[in-house]
Design an enzyme around this catalytic site. Structure first.
Site, short mmCIF file in Angstrom:
data_model
loop_
_atom_site.label_atom_id
_atom_site.label_comp_id
_atom_site.label_asym_id
_atom_site.label_seq_id
_atom_site.Cartn_x
_atom_site.Cartn_y
_atom_site.Cartn_z
N ASP A 20 0.85 -1.19 -0.05
CA ASP A 20 -0.08 -0.04 0.13
C ASP A 20 0.77 1.25 -0.09
OD1 ASP A 20 -1.93 1.93 0.27
OD2 ASP A 20 -2.35 1.46 2.37
N LYS A 64 1.60 7.86 0.30
CA LYS A 64 1.98 8.03 1.75
C LYS A 64 3.62 8.52 1.90
CE LYS A 64 -0.20 3.90 3.38
NZ LYS A 64 -1.24 4.30 4.37
N ASP A 76 0.27 -5.12 4.50
CA ASP A 76 -1.21 -4.50 4.41
C ASP A 76 -2.15 -5.58 3.80
OD1 ASP A 76 -2.99 -2.67 4.90
OD2 ASP A 76 -2.70 -1.73 3.00
N ASP A 94 -5.71 6.55 -0.57
CA ASP A 94 -4.87 5.65 0.44
C ASP A 94 -6.19 4.78 1.34
OD1 ASP A 94 -3.15 4.53 1.88
OD2 ASP A 94 -2.59 6.49 2.90
N GLU A 107 -7.99 2.39 0.70
CA GLU A 107 -8.25 1.53 -0.42
C GLU A 107 -8.74 0.23 0.11
OE1 GLU A 107 -5.67 1.84 1.12
OE2 GLU A 107 -4.98 -0.13 1.46
N ARG A 162 -11.18 -0.51 2.18
CA ARG A 162 -12.63 -0.54 2.11
C ARG A 162 -13.18 -0.83 0.82
NH1 ARG A 162 -12.71 5.07 5.03
NH2 ARG A 162 -10.74 4.31 5.68
N1 BES Z 1 -3.19 0.21 5.20
C1 BES Z 1 -3.46 1.48 5.73
C2 BES Z 1 -3.80 1.40 7.30
C3 BES Z 1 -2.57 0.98 8.11
C4 BES Z 1 -1.95 1.92 8.83
C5 BES Z 1 -2.41 -0.14 8.47
C6 BES Z 1 -0.90 1.69 9.46
C7 BES Z 1 -1.09 -0.61 9.31
C8 BES Z 1 -0.39 0.29 9.74
C9 BES Z 1 -4.86 1.89 4.99
O1 BES Z 1 -5.08 1.56 3.72
C10 BES Z 1 -4.70 3.57 5.14
O2 BES Z 1 -3.91 3.96 4.41
N2 BES Z 1 -5.52 4.19 5.88
C11 BES Z 1 -5.64 5.40 5.73
C12 BES Z 1 -7.08 5.92 5.92
C13 BES Z 1 -7.06 7.53 5.75
C14 BES Z 1 -6.57 7.79 4.28
C15 BES Z 1 -8.69 7.74 5.65
C16 BES Z 1 -5.10 6.00 7.27
O3 BES Z 1 -5.14 5.09 8.20
O4 BES Z 1 -4.38 6.88 7.31
ZN ZN Z 2 -4.22 -0.19 3.32
MN MN Z 3 -4.07 3.02 2.34
#
Ligand code: BES
Ligand code: ZN
Ligand code: MN
Length: 488
Positions: free
Chosen positions: A259, A266, A277, A336, A338, A340
Site C-alpha cells: 500500500d 504515503k 497490508d 489511500d 483503499e 474498504r
Molecule cells: N493500510 C492502511 C492502514 C494502516 C496503517 C495499516 C498503519 C497498518 C499500519 C490503510 O490503507 C490506510 O492507508 N488508511 C488510511 C485511511 C485514511 C486515508 C482515511 C489511514 O489510516 O491513514
Molecule cells: Zn491499506
Molecule cells: Mn491505504
C-alpha cells in the site's frame, strides 16, 4: 517459507536427561516440591539444583518464569532451565511457559521433562509458536535446525492431544510467513499460487482473474489495483467439513500486497511497513489451513481480495467516482483509503454467492485503530451482539486482544458525498469507525457480521509472548476456536 520446529513426544526417561545436548528443562511447581526429574537433576548436579531452588532469585520467581543454570555439572546439556509452573496450570499459563523456554532455546535442541504434568499439549504449542523465525531471506546457513523432545509419562496420549494444536500452529506459521514476506516476493500472483497449493489439504480453491472480476462488476476493487503491474485477484477457498446443507461461515480478508497510498501517496518514512497490508488475507489463509489440517467439522468459505495500491499514469485519481458490485457509487476522495474499496466488493460477492450464516472480515484497515487501541487489541465492530460476544469469548480464551468499538448513524452520515452515493473517507475524527461504517453499507440486514481492524496487531515492532518481532499471526487461534465452539 519457514517450517515449524519438529516436536516429538517420548517415553519419560530420566537417563536421557544426563546425555541430552542443547537445553534441558524441568518443571518445579510453585510449592517448590521436587518431581522425579528434578530429584534426578539434583543428584546429577551434586545438589546444585537444590541450591538454585533455595536461592533468592528462584524464590522471587512466579508462574511461567524460568531460572537457568549454565553448563550444569554431571550433564551434557549447555543449560538446565528450571520452569516454575503449577501442577495443573491453565492452558494460557502452560503456553506462555512453553514460549519462555523456546525463547531461551532460540530454535536449537531442547528436551523438556514433563512427566505426568498436565497440559503438555499447551506447553508444546507455546514452544512451537515461539520457535518461529522468518529466515527465508537470510543467506548465511542457519544453525538453528533444532528439535524439541517432550519426555512424557504417556507420550501417545500427549501427542494425540497435541495434534489439533499443531494444525493451528501451522496456520499461524503460514499467516506469519505471508505477512512478513516482502512485496516483491509476495505479489498478488504469488499469494494466489500459495493459496492454490492448499488444495492438497482438501480445500477447494478458485482464483478469479481481472476479466472475471470485471464481469462480476467489482469495480471498486479493480480501481485499487489498476495502477499496479500485478493483476488484481480474488481467491475463494472452501472447507466443507460440516453437513452438506449447512450454510457456511464466511471469512473475508484485505489482501493489499503493498500500500503506497496510490496517488494520495504515503510519506516515505515507514512506508516499508505496508508489506503487511495483506495481513487480513494472511489471517484468513492461515485459519483455513488450520481448519483443513485439523479437519474441522464445519463449513467455512474464505475470500481474499488481492491487489497492489500503486501510483501510475493509470491509477485511480482522487475525485474519481466508481461503481461497486452492489451498485452503489463511491467518490474516491483519498486513494489511500483503499482497503474498504477492496472489501466492499468481496463482502458483497460473498453474501450474494454463499448466503453465509455469518461473515467476519479482517483488515489492516486504519492507522486510527492504532491510535485508539495500540498494539494490544484489534478493533471489533459488529451489527449483532450475540455473534460478536461469541467471537470476543473465543478471542479471550486464546489470549488474543480484541475490543469492541461502536457503530451508529451519526458516524455513517460523515460518508455523504456531494456527487455520488458515498465518499470513501469520513474525515479524521473516528477514522476507524467511519471505515467500519463504509463496510457496513455492504452488509445485508440479515447477515450477522464482524469487522476486525487488525492494523495494530498483525505485525508489531516488539516481540510478544508468542512471537518474535514482526508478524504475530493474531486471529488464527481465535477464529479456529470460534469455528470449533460455534459451528462444530
Ligand atoms: N493500510 C492502511 C492502514 C494502516 C496503517 C495499516 C498503519 C497498518 C499500519 C490503510 O490503507 C490506510 O492507508 N488508511 C488510511 C485511511 C485514511 C486515508 C482515511 C489511514 O489510516 O491513514
Ligand atoms: Zn491499506
Ligand atoms: Mn491505504
Amino acid at each position: 517459507m519457514s517450517s515449524l520446529i519438529p516436536i516429538r513426544f517420548q517415553e519419560f526417561d530420566l537417563e536421557a536427561m544426563a546425555q541430552a545436548g542443547g537445553r534441558v528443562a524441568i518443571i518445579i511447581p510453585d510449592d517448590g516440591k521436587m518431581s522425579p526429574a528434578a530429584r534426578r537433576a539434583n543428584r546429577l548436579t551434586k545438589g546444585g539444583l537444590a541450591r538454585l531452588v533455595e536461592s533468592e532469585s528462584f524464590r522471587k520467581s512466579k508462574t511461567g518464569d524460568v531460572v537457568s543454570m549454565a553448563w550444569p555439572t554431571g550433564m551434557a546439556a549447555e543449560a538446565l532451565d528450571v520452569l516454575v509452573l503449577p501442577r495443573r496450570p491453565e492452558a494460557g499459563e502452560a503456553r506462555k511457559a512453553g514460549a519462555a523456554l523456546a525463547k531461551l532455546a532460540g530454535g536449537k535442541d531442547m528436551l523438556v521433562m514433563v512427566g505426568n504434568q498436565a497440559r503438555a499439549e499447551d506447553l508444546a504449542l507455546g514452544i512451537v509458536l515461539r520457535s518461529y523465525e522468518f529466515d527465508a531471506h537470510k543467506t548465511k546457513e542457519s544453525q538453528k535446525a533444532g528439535t524439541v523432545t517432550i519426555s512424557h509419562a504417556k507420550p501417545a496420549e500427549a501427542e494425540a492431544d497435541f495434534a489439533p494444536l499443531y494444525a493451528i500452529a501451522d496456520g499461524v506459521r503460514m499467516t506469519r510467513d505471508l505477512t512478513n514476506e516482502p512485496a516483491n516476493v509476495l505479489t498478488t500472483t504469488e499469494f494466489a499460487d500459495r493459496l492454490v497449493e492448499m488444495q492438497g489439504l482438501g480445500l477447494e480453491v478458485e482464483v478469479l482473474d481481472e476479466d472475471k472480476l470485471a464481469e462480476l462488476g467489482m469495480r471498486t476493487l479493480l480501481s485499487v489495483g489498476q495502477g499496479s503491474d500485478s493483476p488484481s485477484k480474488v481467491v475463494v477457498m472452501q472447507w466443507n467439513g460440516g453437513a452438506k446443507d449447512d450454510a457456511p461461515l464466511a471469512l473475508v480478508g484485505k489482501g493489499v500486497v503493498f500500500d503506497t497510498g496510490g496517488i494520495s501517496l504515503k510519506p516515505a518514512a515507514g512506508m516499508e511497513e505496508m508489506t503487511m497490508d495483506m495481513g487480513g488475507a494472511g489471517v484468513v489463509a492461515g485459519t483455513m489451513r488450520a481448519l483443513a489440517k485439523r479437519k474441522a467439522k464445519a463449513n467455512v468459505v474464505a475470500l481474499v481480495g488481492l491487489v497492489e495500491n500503486m501510483p501510475s499514469g493509470n491509477a485511480t485519481r482522487p475525485g474519481d467516482v466508481v461503481r461497486s458490485m452492489k451498485g452503489d457509487t463511491v467518490e474516491i476522495i483519498n486513494t489511500d483509503a483503499e482497503g474498504r474499496l477492496v472489501l466492499c466488493d468481496v463482502m458483497w460477492y460473498a453474501q450474494e454467492r454463499f448466503k453465509p450464516v455469518g461473515m467476519i472480515d479482517l483488515a489492516t484497515l486504519t492507522g486510527a485503530i492504532i491510535i485508539g487501541l495500540g498494539h494490544e487489541n484489534a478493533g471489533v465492530f459488529s451489527n449483532n451482539d450475540t455473534f460478536c460476544d461469541a467471537f470476543l469469548k473465543s478471542a479471550k480464551a486464546e489470549d488474543e486482544g480484541a475490543w469492541r468499538m461502536p457503530l451508529g448513524d451519526a458516524y455513517d452520515k460523515l460518508l455523504k458525498s456531494r456527487i455520488a452515493d458515498m465518499k470513501n473517507v469520513g474525515g479524521r475524527p473516528a477514522g476507524s469507525v467511519t471505515a467500519a461504517q463504509f463496510l457496513q453499507r455492504f452488509v445485508k440486514e440479515e447477515t450477522p457480521w464482524i469487522h476486525l481492524d487488525i492494523a495494530g496487531v498483525a505485525s508489531v515492532a516488539e516481540e510478544t509472548s508468542y512471537a518474535p518481532k514482526g508478524a504475530t499471526g493474531w486471529g488464527v487461534r481465535a477464529l479456529s476456536r470460534f469455528v470449533q465452539d460455534n459451528f462444530e
